[in-house]
Design a protein around this motif. Structure first.
Motif: not given
Length: 313
Positions: A141-146, A187-193, A245-257
């Motif tokens: 699942l894409p992050g934006f769809l989740v 943000l946790s869905v993909v990370s937990v997977a 994954q923490f490094v990737a989460l910094l990029g995901g935080a831009v979209l989520v915020e």
């Protein structure tokens, strides 16, 4: 362990310097007339030139970088070209939002991944297949769809949480929890997977080791073998993946915020990058790189503590 930590700190300092130089060089390549952007299209050219000279943009890029680096070493990252706000102050006011988001995602990811990964590694069969299917779905699942699904279900349909907005922890703890829950979940869905699969594989590999069979033959209780021996040896690869994954989460935080309207560093990055505000962008780059370096240092120290061989390598 001290020498191990000092080597990591020295490598981080070199990395920080290299990235700062390359970032400043790349940001200076676009031929943007900052003075014209600040004063408007109707401003006389002499005023525009004076404004560019005031900002130091009439000098060579290396000279500009030297001045910036001298200030950064002293803790002075300058002021925003467009708002006049101190860079460190601007980041500091938005940092608690992103920090609470990252801390929540890290805790949720670590707890759920450990639970699911150990469960799948120990309980082979239907449980293992179930966790693997969840991992594949989370990856697919894409992050934006989740994020959109979570908002539609829990904010729009059920109304359990607000769709946008942020309430600080110091203002109201229940309000903070209500506004941070959906962003953390998205943000946790993909990370937990990803991490749960890594924990599962590491646990299975350790359970196949000869010393585990020896401990079982000696009659040690299964829970003692699992918590004292298996998890300690399986933790190193999981910690490595968690740091990545923490490094990737910094990029995901831009979209989520942006989606949830959180006034954090991620949303700030988008705003000031579109303006071309180099002092603020450089401050954000340094903050991000420093955060990555610190996380990797903590991960390396934990791995070195768990596995003394890693300190030598």
């Amino acid at each position: 362990m001290l020498g191990f930590a000092l080597r990591r700190i020295a490598a981080g300092a070199v990395l920080l310097f290299v990235i700062s130089f390359l970032s400043y060089l790349l940001l200076s390549i676009p031929d943007a007339d900052v003075g014209r952007q600040l004063l408007g299209s109707a401003a006389p050219q002499d005023l525009v030139d004076a404004k560019n000279a005031e900002l130091g943009l009439d000098r060579a890029v290396l000279a500009q970088y030297g001045d910036w680096l001298a200030g950064a070493v002293r803790g002075d990252f300058g002021t925003s070209w467009f708002t006049g706000e101190d860079v460190l102050q601007a980041i500091a006011t938005r940092l608690p939002v992103t920090a609470s988001l990252m801390a929540g995602v890290t805790l949720v990811t670590a707890a759920l991944s450990l639970l699911l990964g150990v469960w799948a590694g120990v309980r082979r069969g239907a449980v293992d297949r179930f966790v693997q299917v969840l991992g594949v779905i989370g990856y697919a699942l894409p992050g934006f769809l989740v994020t959109l699904i979570i908002v539609l279900v829990f904010a729009v349909r059920l109304g359990w949480f607000p769709a946008i907005g942020y309430i600080g922890l110091t203002e109201s703890v229940p309000g903070w929890l209500s506004t941070i829950t959906l962003p953390v979940a998205s943000l946790s869905v993909v990370s937990v997977a990803g991490l749960s699969q890594q924990v599962r594989g590491a646990v299975i590999d350790v359970l196949r080791q000869d010393y585990v069979r020896t401990l079982r033959a000696r009659g040690l209780p299964p829970h003692r073998i699992l918590f004292r021996h298996v998890l300690r040896n399986a933790a190193a690869p999981a910690l490595t993946v968690l740091g990545l994954q923490f490094v990737a989460l910094l990029g995901g935080a831009v979209l989520v915020e942006q989606i949830f309207g959180l006034p954090g560093v991620g949303a700030m990055t988008v705003t000031y990058t579109t303006r071309g505000d180099i002092p603020v962008i450089m401050g954000l780059v340094m903050f991000t790189v420093l955060g990555v370096i610190l996380i990797n240092l903590v991960v390396d120290l934990l791995i070195g503590w768990l596995n003394p061989k890693a300190r030598v390598s």
